[in-house]
Design a protein around this motif. Structure first.
Motif, PDB file in Angstrom:
ATOM      1  N   THR A 153       0.841  -1.205   0.000  1.00  0.00           N
ATOM      2  CA  THR A 153       0.000   0.000   0.000  1.00  0.00           C
ATOM      3  C   THR A 153       0.873   1.251   0.000  1.00  0.00           C
ATOM      4  OG1 THR A 153      -1.546  -1.246   1.353  1.00  0.00           O
ATOM      5  CG2 THR A 153      -1.918   1.126   1.223  1.00  0.00           C
ATOM      6  N   VAL A 154       1.879   1.227   0.859  1.00  0.00           N
ATOM      7  CA  VAL A 154       2.762   2.398   0.989  1.00  0.00           C
ATOM      8  C   VAL A 154       3.624   2.568  -0.264  1.00  0.00           C
ATOM      9  CG1 VAL A 154       4.784   3.260   2.273  1.00  0.00           C
ATOM     10  CG2 VAL A 154       2.788   2.363   3.499  1.00  0.00           C
ATOM     11  N   ALA A 155       4.168   1.457  -0.762  1.00  0.00           N
ATOM     12  CA  ALA A 155       5.051   1.534  -1.931  1.00  0.00           C
ATOM     13  C   ALA A 155       4.284   2.062  -3.145  1.00  0.00           C
ATOM     14  CB  ALA A 155       5.654   0.158  -2.230  1.00  0.00           C
ATOM     15  N   ARG A 156       3.055   1.578  -3.308  1.00  0.00           N
ATOM     16  CA  ARG A 156       2.253   2.004  -4.465  1.00  0.00           C
ATOM     17  C   ARG A 156       1.937   3.502  -4.360  1.00  0.00           C
ATOM     18  NH1 ARG A 156      -1.975  -1.156  -3.737  1.00  0.00           N
ATOM     19  NH2 ARG A 156      -0.892  -2.964  -4.552  1.00  0.00           N
ATOM     20  N   ARG A 196       3.013   9.181  -5.889  1.00  0.00           N
ATOM     21  CA  ARG A 196       3.310  10.558  -5.476  1.00  0.00           C
ATOM     22  C   ARG A 196       4.595  11.077  -6.104  1.00  0.00           C
ATOM     23  NH1 ARG A 196       3.836  12.658   0.759  1.00  0.00           N
ATOM     24  NH2 ARG A 196       1.825  11.671   1.019  1.00  0.00           N
ATOM     25  N   LEU A 197       5.602  10.190  -6.229  1.00  0.00           N
ATOM     26  CA  LEU A 197       6.913  10.646  -6.713  1.00  0.00           C
ATOM     27  C   LEU A 197       7.102  10.432  -8.210  1.00  0.00           C
ATOM     28  CD1 LEU A 197       9.135   9.263  -3.816  1.00  0.00           C
ATOM     29  CD2 LEU A 197       8.148  11.549  -4.034  1.00  0.00           C
ATOM     30  N   GLY A 198       6.104   9.830  -8.863  1.00  0.00           N
ATOM     31  CA  GLY A 198       6.227   9.569 -10.301  1.00  0.00           C
ATOM     32  C   GLY A 198       7.257   8.488 -10.604  1.00  0.00           C
ATOM     33  N   LEU A 199       7.389   7.507  -9.700  1.00  0.00           N
ATOM     34  CA  LEU A 199       8.312   6.391  -9.927  1.00  0.00           C
ATOM     35  C   LEU A 199       7.504   5.130 -10.252  1.00  0.00           C
ATOM     36  CD1 LEU A 199      10.614   6.977  -6.801  1.00  0.00           C
ATOM     37  CD2 LEU A 199      11.083   7.660  -9.155  1.00  0.00           C
ATOM     38  N   GLY A 200       8.167   4.106 -10.788  1.00  0.00           N
ATOM     39  CA  GLY A 200       7.501   2.831 -11.023  1.00  0.00           C
ATOM     40  C   GLY A 200       7.375   2.068  -9.713  1.00  0.00           C
ATOM     41  N   TYR A 201       6.429   1.143  -9.659  1.00  0.00           N
ATOM     42  CA  TYR A 201       6.260   0.323  -8.462  1.00  0.00           C
ATOM     43  C   TYR A 201       6.522  -1.138  -8.815  1.00  0.00           C
ATOM     44  CZ  TYR A 201       3.840  -2.589  -5.068  1.00  0.00           C
ATOM     45  OH  TYR A 201       3.529  -3.588  -4.176  1.00  0.00           O
ATOM     46  N   VAL A 204      -1.890   5.277   6.373  1.00  0.00           N
ATOM     47  CA  VAL A 204      -1.094   5.157   5.143  1.00  0.00           C
ATOM     48  C   VAL A 204      -0.443   6.494   4.795  1.00  0.00           C
ATOM     49  CG1 VAL A 204      -1.203   4.700   2.664  1.00  0.00           C
ATOM     50  CG2 VAL A 204      -2.504   3.279   4.241  1.00  0.00           C
ATOM     51  N   GLU A 205      -1.266   7.542   4.841  1.00  0.00           N
ATOM     52  CA  GLU A 205      -0.781   8.889   4.542  1.00  0.00           C
ATOM     53  C   GLU A 205       0.437   9.247   5.407  1.00  0.00           C
ATOM     54  OE1 GLU A 205      -2.319  10.250   2.149  1.00  0.00           O
ATOM     55  OE2 GLU A 205      -1.691  12.362   2.192  1.00  0.00           O
ATOM     56  N   GLY A 206       0.340   8.926   6.680  1.00  0.00           N
ATOM     57  CA  GLY A 206       1.419   9.240   7.625  1.00  0.00           C
ATOM     58  C   GLY A 206       2.702   8.504   7.263  1.00  0.00           C
ATOM     59  N   VAL A 207       2.580   7.246   6.878  1.00  0.00           N
ATOM     60  CA  VAL A 207       3.767   6.461   6.534  1.00  0.00           C
ATOM     61  C   VAL A 207       4.369   6.980   5.221  1.00  0.00           C
ATOM     62  CG1 VAL A 207       4.677   4.160   6.055  1.00  0.00           C
ATOM     63  CG2 VAL A 207       2.777   4.422   7.652  1.00  0.00           C
ATOM     64  N   VAL A 208       3.490   7.283   4.257  1.00  0.00           N
ATOM     65  CA  VAL A 208       3.980   7.769   2.955  1.00  0.00           C
ATOM     66  C   VAL A 208       4.711   9.108   3.153  1.00  0.00           C
ATOM     67  CG1 VAL A 208       3.311   8.524   0.631  1.00  0.00           C
ATOM     68  CG2 VAL A 208       2.213   6.526   1.649  1.00  0.00           C
ATOM     69  N   ASP A 209       4.146   9.979   3.984  1.00  0.00           N
ATOM     70  CA  ASP A 209       4.812  11.261   4.286  1.00  0.00           C
ATOM     71  C   ASP A 209       6.210  11.019   4.838  1.00  0.00           C
ATOM     72  OD1 ASP A 209       2.639  12.716   3.480  1.00  0.00           O
ATOM     73  OD2 ASP A 209       1.883  13.107   5.518  1.00  0.00           O
ATOM     74  N   ARG A 210       6.288  10.081   5.777  1.00  0.00           N
ATOM     75  CA  ARG A 210       7.552   9.779   6.442  1.00  0.00           C
ATOM     76  C   ARG A 210       8.597   9.286   5.424  1.00  0.00           C
ATOM     77  NH1 ARG A 210       9.916   7.032  10.927  1.00  0.00           N
ATOM     78  NH2 ARG A 210      11.934   8.036  10.712  1.00  0.00           N
ATOM     79  N   VAL A 211       8.197   8.353   4.567  1.00  0.00           N
ATOM     80  CA  VAL A 211       9.145   7.792   3.598  1.00  0.00           C
ATOM     81  C   VAL A 211       9.478   8.830   2.524  1.00  0.00           C
ATOM     82  CG1 VAL A 211       9.617   5.894   2.008  1.00  0.00           C
ATOM     83  CG2 VAL A 211       8.279   5.457   4.069  1.00  0.00           C
ATOM     84  N   ALA A 212       8.472   9.599   2.112  1.00  0.00           N
ATOM     85  CA  ALA A 212       8.728  10.655   1.114  1.00  0.00           C
ATOM     86  C   ALA A 212       9.753  11.649   1.667  1.00  0.00           C
ATOM     87  CB  ALA A 212       7.424  11.358   0.738  1.00  0.00           C
ATOM     88  N   GLY A 213       9.686  11.897   2.974  1.00  0.00           N
ATOM     89  CA  GLY A 213      10.662  12.785   3.620  1.00  0.00           C
ATOM     90  C   GLY A 213      12.073  12.212   3.511  1.00  0.00           C
ATOM     91  N   LEU A 214      12.191  10.897   3.667  1.00  0.00           N
ATOM     92  CA  LEU A 214      13.509  10.248   3.546  1.00  0.00           C
ATOM     93  C   LEU A 214      14.036  10.358   2.113  1.00  0.00           C
ATOM     94  CD1 LEU A 214      12.781   6.955   5.565  1.00  0.00           C
ATOM     95  CD2 LEU A 214      14.125   8.922   6.344  1.00  0.00           C
ATOM     96  N   VAL A 215      13.110  10.224   1.148  1.00  0.00           N
ATOM     97  CA  VAL A 215      13.509  10.319  -0.263  1.00  0.00           C
ATOM     98  C   VAL A 215      14.001  11.738  -0.560  1.00  0.00           C
ATOM     99  CG1 VAL A 215      12.699  10.187  -2.658  1.00  0.00           C
ATOM    100  CG2 VAL A 215      11.921   8.492  -0.986  1.00  0.00           C
TER     101      VAL A 215
END
Ligand code: DC
Length: 220
Positions: free
Chosen positions: A15-18, A23-28, A204-215
């Protein structure tokens, strides 16, 4: 940019990876779907889950194809669309055994590296940060309590119209954890350099925010 997301069943990886990829325009790249597709084919062909040599040969002969579509990820093997079938309990029950064989992993990892070679991927699995792409710019180990992971799996199954109890699902999640973490070949580990994110109390939103921050930090 390669983002590697590993962790146990039900931690929310796919869910998070997708969502992150979108959000980042990358492939999954859903590497679990590749092992599931092979397991589905082995069941159809009557290849025993214990026969590593036959399974590796099958993986070599029948590569899995993954295509992004509006309806989600389309997974095909041996000419069959198995996108839904690979989520069924009979596949889930066998996939850890199938994916434990060194020969099977060699085939799958080679194919995953081919797919990711040009960069621009969020890949999820058990060994992305440790084996498939150790040089990934961002490595995340997603986890959650056993109780929470079983609850998430149960709601996935309910969404597919499959009846199960929380106890059954929890027992299956724990059995797969033990197999995936205890196997000799590429066990599930926190890869060197991976950031551990516990998703038990995050949406999900919270986790995606967190990982997007790392990216974002890695891209700087
Ligand atoms: O993420 P999933 O539940 O769809 O994965 C299915 C199984 O495949 C999982 O029990 C372990 C295996 N797997 C693996 O060994 N390595 C990966 N990179 C991805 C999945």
């Amino acid at each position: 940019m390669i983002v590697a997301i590993d962790g146990p069943a039900g931690a929310g990886k796919s869910t998070v990876a997708r969502a992150l990829a979108r959000r980042l325009g990358l492939g999954y790249l859903d590497t679990g779907a590749m092992y599931r597709a092979l397991t589905w084919l082995a069941l159809r062909e009557g290849v025993p889950a214990a026969d590593g040599a036959a399974l590796a040969a099958l993986a070599r002969a029948e590569p899995v194809s993954l295509t992004a579509s509006d309806a989600g990820l389309r997974v095909e093997i041996a000419g069959a669309d198995v996108s839904t079938a690979i989520r069924r309990p009979e596949v889930t029950a066998r996939v850890s055994e199938v994916s434990a064989h060194a020969g099977v992993r060699r085939e799958m990892v080679a194919r995953q590296r081919e797919i990711m070679a040009a960069g621009g991927w969020v890949a999820d699995g058990r060994d992305i940060g440790s084996v498939v792409w150790p040089e990934a710019e961002v490595k995340v180990f997603l986890t959650a309590s056993g109780e929470e992971r079983a609850r998430r799996r149960l709601s996935d199954l309910e969404g597919m119209g499959v009846a199960a109890s929380l106890d059954e699902v929890r027992a299956d999640v724990e059995r797969r954890d033990a197999l995936d973490s205890g196997r000799a070949e590429s066990p599930l580990i926190v890869a060197p350099g991976a950031v551990v994110v516990d998703t038990s109390d995050l949406d999900v939103e919270g986790v995606v925010d967190r990982v997007a921050g790392l990216v974002e930090a890695a891209a700087r």
